[in-house]
Design a protein around this motif. Structure first.
Motif, PDB file in Angstrom:
ATOM      1  N   ASN A   1     -33.050 -38.394   7.673  1.00 11.76           N
ATOM      2  CA  ASN A   1     -32.785 -39.793   7.357  1.00 11.76           C
ATOM      3  C   ASN A   1     -31.433 -39.932   6.668  1.00 11.76           C
ATOM      4  O   ASN A   1     -31.269 -39.508   5.527  1.00 11.76           O
TER       5      ASN A   1
ATOM      6  N   SER B   1     -34.810 -44.770   2.647  1.00  7.34           N
ATOM      7  CA  SER B   1     -36.043 -44.379   3.335  1.00  7.34           C
ATOM      8  C   SER B   1     -37.137 -44.148   2.316  1.00  7.34           C
ATOM      9  O   SER B   1     -36.875 -43.711   1.193  1.00  7.34           O
ATOM     10  N   PHE B   2     -38.396 -44.412   2.720  1.00 11.95           N
ATOM     11  CA  PHE B   2     -39.464 -44.445   1.717  1.00 11.95           C
ATOM     12  C   PHE B   2     -39.721 -43.084   1.079  1.00 11.95           C
ATOM     13  O   PHE B   2     -40.115 -43.000  -0.065  1.00 11.95           O
TER      14      PHE B   2
ATOM     15  N   GLU C   1     -31.394 -46.132   9.800  1.00 11.81           N
ATOM     16  CA  GLU C   1     -31.976 -47.387   9.319  1.00 11.81           C
ATOM     17  C   GLU C   1     -33.414 -47.132   8.901  1.00 11.81           C
ATOM     18  O   GLU C   1     -34.223 -46.639   9.693  1.00 11.81           O
ATOM     19  N   SER C   2     -33.752 -47.479   7.669  1.00  8.65           N
ATOM     20  CA  SER C   2     -35.143 -47.328   7.248  1.00  8.65           C
ATOM     21  C   SER C   2     -35.996 -48.390   7.929  1.00  8.65           C
ATOM     22  O   SER C   2     -35.584 -49.539   8.073  1.00  8.65           O
ATOM     23  N   THR C   3     -37.200 -47.978   8.356  1.00  4.10           N
ATOM     24  CA  THR C   3     -38.144 -48.941   8.929  1.00  4.10           C
ATOM     25  C   THR C   3     -39.416 -48.980   8.101  1.00  4.10           C
ATOM     26  O   THR C   3     -40.482 -49.312   8.591  1.00  4.10           O
ATOM     27  N   ARG C   4     -39.281 -48.602   6.814  1.00  5.47           N
ATOM     28  CA  ARG C   4     -40.440 -48.659   5.928  1.00  5.47           C
ATOM     29  C   ARG C   4     -40.908 -50.105   5.814  1.00  5.47           C
ATOM     30  O   ARG C   4     -40.109 -51.042   6.031  1.00  5.47           O
TER      31      ARG C   4
ATOM     32  N   ASN D   1     -35.390 -42.126  20.264  1.00  2.42           N
ATOM     33  CA  ASN D   1     -36.668 -42.396  19.608  1.00  2.42           C
ATOM     34  C   ASN D   1     -36.629 -43.840  19.117  1.00  2.42           C
ATOM     35  O   ASN D   1     -35.935 -44.151  18.153  1.00  2.42           O
TER      36      ASN D   1
ATOM     37  N   VAL E   1     -38.558 -46.895  17.574  1.00  6.84           N
ATOM     38  CA  VAL E   1     -39.787 -47.351  16.902  1.00  6.84           C
ATOM     39  C   VAL E   1     -40.143 -48.780  17.267  1.00  6.84           C
ATOM     40  O   VAL E   1     -41.253 -49.228  17.004  1.00  6.84           O
TER      41      VAL E   1
ATOM     42  N   ASP F   1     -46.054 -42.816  21.321  1.00  2.00           N
ATOM     43  CA  ASP F   1     -46.355 -42.673  19.894  1.00  2.00           C
ATOM     44  C   ASP F   1     -47.090 -43.923  19.435  1.00  2.00           C
ATOM     45  O   ASP F   1     -46.557 -45.039  19.565  1.00  2.00           O
TER      46      ASP F   1
ATOM     47  N   LEU G   1     -46.693 -38.208  20.721  1.00  2.00           N
ATOM     48  CA  LEU G   1     -46.065 -37.788  19.459  1.00  2.00           C
ATOM     49  C   LEU G   1     -46.791 -38.490  18.311  1.00  2.00           C
ATOM     50  O   LEU G   1     -47.119 -39.675  18.414  1.00  2.00           O
TER      51      LEU G   1
ATOM     52  N   GLY H   1     -46.660 -39.201  14.061  1.00  2.00           N
ATOM     53  CA  GLY H   1     -45.890 -39.108  12.830  1.00  2.00           C
ATOM     54  C   GLY H   1     -46.643 -39.746  11.678  1.00  2.00           C
ATOM     55  O   GLY H   1     -46.801 -40.966  11.634  1.00  2.00           O
TER      56      GLY H   1
ATOM     57  N   LYS I   1     -46.593 -40.594   4.728  1.00  2.00           N
ATOM     58  CA  LYS I   1     -46.886 -42.036   4.772  1.00  2.00           C
ATOM     59  C   LYS I   1     -48.030 -42.381   3.815  1.00  2.00           C
ATOM     60  O   LYS I   1     -48.763 -41.512   3.356  1.00  2.00           O
TER      61      LYS I   1
ATOM     62  N   ARG J   1     -43.873 -35.455  14.069  1.00  2.00           N
ATOM     63  CA  ARG J   1     -42.599 -35.818  13.423  1.00  2.00           C
ATOM     64  C   ARG J   1     -42.783 -35.645  11.922  1.00  2.00           C
ATOM     65  O   ARG J   1     -43.587 -36.358  11.311  1.00  2.00           O
TER      66      ARG J   1
ATOM     67  N   HIS K   1     -41.232 -34.271   7.769  1.00  2.00           N
ATOM     68  CA  HIS K   1     -40.123 -34.017   6.854  1.00  2.00           C
ATOM     69  C   HIS K   1     -40.011 -32.530   6.524  1.00  2.00           C
ATOM     70  O   HIS K   1     -38.931 -31.977   6.523  1.00  2.00           O
TER      71      HIS K   1
END
Ligand code: HH2
Length: 294
Positions: free
Chosen positions: A41, A46-47, A79-82, A134, A136, A202, A231, A233, A237, A272, A274
């Motif tokens: 990230n 990012s969260f 770009e965060s998508t949290r 990828n 989302v 996904d 996939l 992920g 979370k 996916r 970390h």
């Protein structure tokens, strides 16, 4: 070119990393039915790891480390998508991801995916060396399908109900597994009909979904689905905490491993994550337990 593992085949009209096929075949594709996508990230927010790899050198070093730890793919996102995140302009996203992708493509021996919702960013990333898109947003940008088809790159299509700004405000489904599966299959047909060489599906855990929705998908979504690789992920979370993990994002890794092992055992082709090293070890031990004689 084609990269194979036991469960799936990644087809691309573009070259995969030049020195890589042997290494990839032996160590990252062939070693298990489930491969690992490692998260890079390049974001301040990012969260789970916002700001940690925001510097270009740090992000490149992190991507190369994840490859050494056993990631088949490193997923570079700007770009965060949290939940609650707002869109960022294209030029900001480009400034973040393109230098990182360019350098990992030269210095790394790994497949690169670009985590983006924007066709313009996907196109620039592919030109810089990315092998996979990828998305989302599941191809909501009307130009995304054409970009992936034109460049001949595989795409990960993820399901998201709503937008990141509001997706966790009371998400609702009558039958989450049927609805997500049907939507993913429709999108998959769209991209394949347009000429995209391969697609991975996904369900988008945590993207417009409650814990119960996430669990239903993990337990009942077909993997593979209609012959297409899936996939999963769930790394760090909120669902990990809800299922009994610890509250700090950085400490959700053991719970993430548990969810991803469950998904791998159900037939997920890729996870996916970390912490690649931790997941690789868990998958290797799990495989040995299943395959070695007692
Ligand atoms: N989750 C995140 C981002 N991209 N892509 C796919 N295919 N599947 C996912 O589950 C997924 C994804 C969110 O995680 P992260 O990148 O760590 O956070 P942020 O969006 O805040 O950068």
């Amino acid at each position: 070119m084609t990269a194979m593992n036991r469960n799936w085949e990644l087809r691309s009209n573009r070259a995969l990393p030049v020195g890589a096929p042997g290494v990839l075949d032996q160590h990252r594709i062939g070693w298990s039915g489930c491969s690992i996508m490692g998260v890079v990230n390049v974001t301040p927010d990012s969260f789970s790891d916002g700001g940690l790899h925001f510097d270009i050198d740090d992000a490149v070093a992190h991507g190369l480390l994840l490859a050494r730890h056993g990631a088949l793919v490193v997923d570079v996102g700007g770009e965060s998508t949290r939940p609650g995140a707002v869109d960022i302009p294209i030029d900001v996203e480009l400034e973040r991801v393109i230098p990182v992708i360019t350098r990992i493509a030269v210095e790394g021996d790994v497949l690169i995916s670009v985590d983006t919702r924007k066709a313009a960013v996907a196109a620039a990333a592919i030109e810089a060396g990315a092998h996979i898109v990828n998305d989302v947003a599941g191809l909501r940008d009307p130009a995304m399908v054409a970009v992936c088809a034109e460049f001949g790159v595989p795409v990960v299509v993820m399901h998201m109900q709503g937008e990141p700004t509001s997706m966790q405000v009371d998400p609702h489904y009558d039958d989450v597994v049927a609805e997500v599966a049907e939507w993913l299959e429709t999108q998959a047909k769209r991209v394949v009909d347009a000429g995209v060489p391969s697609v991975m599906l996904d369900p988008g855990l945590g993207f417009g979904k409650t814990l119960q929705h996430n669990l239903a998908l993990l337990r009942s979504m077909p993997m593979p689905m209609n012959g297409r690789p899936v996939l999963i992920g769930s790394s760090r979370k909120r669902m990990i905490e809800q299922l009994g993990g610890r509250t700090s994002n950085q400490h959700r890794d053991p719970g993430s491993v548990a969810v991803h092992l469950f998904a791998a055992q159900r037939g997920a082709a890729m996870i996916r994550v970390h912490d690649v090293a931790m997941h690789r070890e868990a998958l290797a031990v799990d495989r040995s337990l299943r395959e070695a004689p007692p």
